[in-house]
Design a protein around this motif. Structure first.
Motif, PDB file in Angstrom:
ATOM      1  N   ALA A  42      -8.171   3.085  -2.732  1.00 33.02           N
ATOM      2  CA  ALA A  42      -8.384   4.511  -3.000  1.00 33.02           C
ATOM      3  C   ALA A  42      -8.597   4.799  -4.484  1.00 33.02           C
ATOM      4  O   ALA A  42      -9.082   5.863  -4.853  1.00 33.02           O
ATOM      5  CB  ALA A  42      -7.198   5.319  -2.473  1.00 33.02           C
ATOM      6  N   CYS A  80      -3.631   8.397  -3.833  1.00 32.43           N
ATOM      7  CA  CYS A  80      -4.755   7.500  -4.159  1.00 32.43           C
ATOM      8  C   CYS A  80      -4.367   6.472  -5.208  1.00 32.43           C
ATOM      9  O   CYS A  80      -5.121   5.555  -5.494  1.00 32.43           O
ATOM     10  CB  CYS A  80      -5.944   8.307  -4.683  1.00 32.43           C
ATOM     11  N   ASP A 128     -10.419   2.698  -6.267  1.00 29.13           N
ATOM     12  CA  ASP A 128     -11.624   1.900  -6.558  1.00 29.13           C
ATOM     13  C   ASP A 128     -11.343   0.579  -7.269  1.00 29.13           C
ATOM     14  O   ASP A 128     -12.115   0.145  -8.122  1.00 29.13           O
ATOM     15  CB  ASP A 128     -12.659   2.730  -7.339  1.00 29.13           C
ATOM     16  N   ASN A 161      -3.763  12.581  -9.038  1.00 28.07           N
ATOM     17  CA  ASN A 161      -4.433  11.888  -7.938  1.00 28.07           C
ATOM     18  C   ASN A 161      -5.933  12.148  -7.899  1.00 28.07           C
ATOM     19  O   ASN A 161      -6.669  11.456  -7.211  1.00 28.07           O
ATOM     20  CB  ASN A 161      -3.817  12.307  -6.603  1.00 28.07           C
ATOM     21  N   ASN A 170       0.841  -1.204   0.000  1.00 30.19           N
ATOM     22  CA  ASN A 170       0.000   0.000   0.000  1.00 30.19           C
ATOM     23  C   ASN A 170       0.871   1.247   0.000  1.00 30.19           C
ATOM     24  O   ASN A 170       1.977   1.235   0.552  1.00 30.19           O
ATOM     25  CB  ASN A 170      -0.886   0.033   1.247  1.00 30.19           C
TER      26      ASN A 170
END
Ligand code: NAD
Length: 389
Positions: free
Chosen positions: A42, A14, A44, A331, A7
Motif C-alpha cells: 500500500a 497504508c 508502493d 496515510n 502486514n
C-alpha cells in the motif's frame, strides 16, 4: 536476532513499519529480517525491493512465533501478541491510552486493556513509540513528530484541493484574487508544518496556541499570531500543553470565533497527550463561516476540536462548510510516512544495539527506555503519570 514485520490489518492503513532502506540498515547490524508477503504494497514498496535487500518472506503466524523483534505501525491484536516468544520485543504505536472513549475515563474492558494483559502474560517487551521522550537524543526515534509533520502538510494540501478558491494572491489583467485566509489552531509539530505549507502556497496565515513559545515559532514562519489573554497556561516538562480550565476554553472560543468566521480554511491540531482533545470550534462558529469554507480537524480521532466532526469522514454542514475528519492524514503520503516511521524504529534499535553481543542492550535506568517501554518480563514498568489515574 530475528525481526519480523507483519502486514497492517487496520482498515485504510497504508503505512508499513519497515522499508527496503531500513532492511539494509538492520541487516547491517546483523539482524535477520523477515516480512509477510505484501508488507509494503500500500506504500508502493513491492516485495521484490525487500527481498533485494536480503529480507525473507514468511507466513504471518510463523513469523510472529519465531521473531525476537516485531515491528508494527498499529498494535497487534491480543491473540497475536500471545503467539509471540517470551522475552520478544514488540515496537510500534501500541496505543496504551483509552482516549477513544467519550468521557476520557480509564475503562475496564477495552482492546487496549486486552493487549496490555496479553503483553504481560506473554512476557513481551512492549515498546510504545507514543511514549518516546521528547528529548534531543530521542528526536530521531520520535514517531509522533515524524507523522504529525506529514499530517500537517497533508491537511493543507487537502484543504487547498477542496477549497473553491486558490491560496496565493494573483494580480492579472482579468482581476485581482486575494490570498486565501488560513487559521491554524494548535501550533505544535503538525501546526507548524501546516503554517509553513500554507505560506509556501501563498496563503495569509493566522495562528493560535496556548503556549507563547509556539506563537513565536508561528511568527518566525510568517504567520500572524493571535494572542488571547487566558491567564496561566504553560506546558509540561515534555513540551505538551497543559489542559485549559472550562473558563479559559470559553475565553479562547469567544476570542477566536471572529477569526474562524473570516477564514477560508481552519486547521485544528490541538491535542492533549493521552487525553480527549479540547472542543475549540463550536457549531455556532461553524455556522458563521462562509459557504465553501474548509475545516480540517486533526484531532478527530480523539474526540475532535470541532463540533460536528466525524472521525474518518468529510461532512458538509447545512451552511456548506466542509469538515474534514480523516484520521492519520499521514496515510495520504504512505511512502514518506513509512520511510520516516521505519527510520524511527530502526534508529531506536540501532541506538541500543550492542555490537559485541549482537543484541539489544536493556538498561532500566536509560531515560528513553524508561519512557517508551510499557511491559517487560511480565511486569508493567512504565512510570508515566498518565498511567497512575
Ligand atoms: P500535540 O499534538 O499534543 O498538540 C498540538 C498543539 O496543540 C500543541 O502545540 C499544543 O500546545 C496545542 N494546544 C493544546 N491545547 C490547545 C488549545 N486549547 N488551543 C490551541 N492550541 C492548543 O503537540 P505536539 O505537536 O506533539 O508537540 C508539542 C510540542 O512538544 C512541540 O511544539 C515542541 O515544543 C515539543 N516537542 C519537543 C520535541 C523534542 O524536543 N524532541 C519533539 C517534538 C515536540
Amino acid at each position: 536476532m530475528l525481526l519480523f514485520a507483519p502486514n497492517e490489518l487496520v482498515n485504510l492503513e497504508c503505512r508499513t513499519a519497515l522499508t527496503p532502506a531500513s532492511v539494509r540498515k538492520l541487516k547491517g547490524l546483523g539482524i535477520e529480517v523477515r516480512i509477510e508477503a505484501g508488507l509494503g504494497g500500500a506504500a508502493d514498496f513491492p516485495d521484490e525491493l525487500f527481498l533485494a535487500e536480503g529480507a525473507e518472506k514468511i507466513g504471518r503466524d510463523e513469523g510472529l512465533k519465531s521473531a525476537d523483534l516485531v515491528f508494527c505501525v498499529n498494535p497487534l491484536a491480543s491473540d497475536e501478541i500471545r503467539m509471540m516468544k517470551r522475552g520478544a520485543m514488540l515496537i510500534g504505536f501500541l496505543e496504551p491510552f483509552h482516549v477513544h472513549l467519550e468521557d476520557g475515563e480509564a475503562p475496564v474492558d477495552t482492546p487496549a486493556k486486552a493487549r496490555m494483559d496479553a503483553m504481560l502474560e506473554a512476557g513481551i517487551t512492549g515498546v510504545s513509540v507514543e511514549m518516546m521522550p521528547r528529548t534531543t537524543l530521542a528526536q530521531k526515534m520520535d514517531a509522533i513528530s515524524s507523522q504529525a509533520n506529514l499530517a500537517g502538510y497533508v491537511a493543507v494540501v487537502l484543504a487547498a484541493e477542496r477549497l473553491n478558491k486558490i491560496f496565493p494572491m494573483m494580480m492579472t489583467p482579468s482581476g485581482t484574487i486575494s490570498p486565501a485566509k488560513v487559521f491554524v489552531i494548535g501550533v505544535g509539530v503538525a501546526g507548524l508544518q501546516a503554517i509553513a505549507t500554507a505560506k509556501r502556497l501563498g496563503a495569509r496565515v493566522t495562528a493560535f496556541d496556548t503556549r507563547e513559545e509556539a506563537l513565536e515559532q508561528a511568527e518566525s514562519l510568517g504567520a500572524k499570531a493571535l494572542r488571547i489573554d487566558l491567564g496561566e497556561t504553560g506546558s509540561t516538562d515534555q513540551g505538551y500543553a497543559k489542559e485549559l480550565t472550562p473558563e479559559q476554553l470559553e475565553i479562547q472560543r469567544a476570542a477566536q470565533g471572529k477569526v474562524c468566521a473570516e477564514s477560508d480554511v481552519v486547521i485544528c491540531t490541538a491535542k492533549l497527550f493521552g487525553r480527549k482533545a479540547p472542543l475549540l470550534v463550536k457549531a455556532d462558529v461553524v455556522a458563521s463561516m462562509a459557504h465553501g469554507s474548509i475545516i480540517v480537524d486533526l484531532a478527530a480521532e480523539t474526540g475532535g476540536n470541532v463540533e460536528g466532526v466525524v472521525a474518518g469522514k468529510e461532512v458538509v454542514t447545512g451552511n456548506g462548510v466542509r469538515i474534514i475528519g480523516h484520521a492519520k492524514l499521514e496515510n495520504f503520503v504512505p511512502r514518506d510516512a513509512s520511510g520516516m516511521f521505519a527510520n524511527n524504529l530502526s534508529n531506536f534499535i540501532e541506538h541500543f544495539w550492542d555490537k559485541e553481543t549482537s543484541s539489544f542492550k536493556h538498561d532500566d535506568e536509560d531515560p528513553i527506555l524508561k519512557g517508551a517501554v510499557l511491559t517487560r518480563d511480565g511486569k508493567f514498568v512504565n512510570e508515566h503519570p498518565a498511567f497512575k489515574k
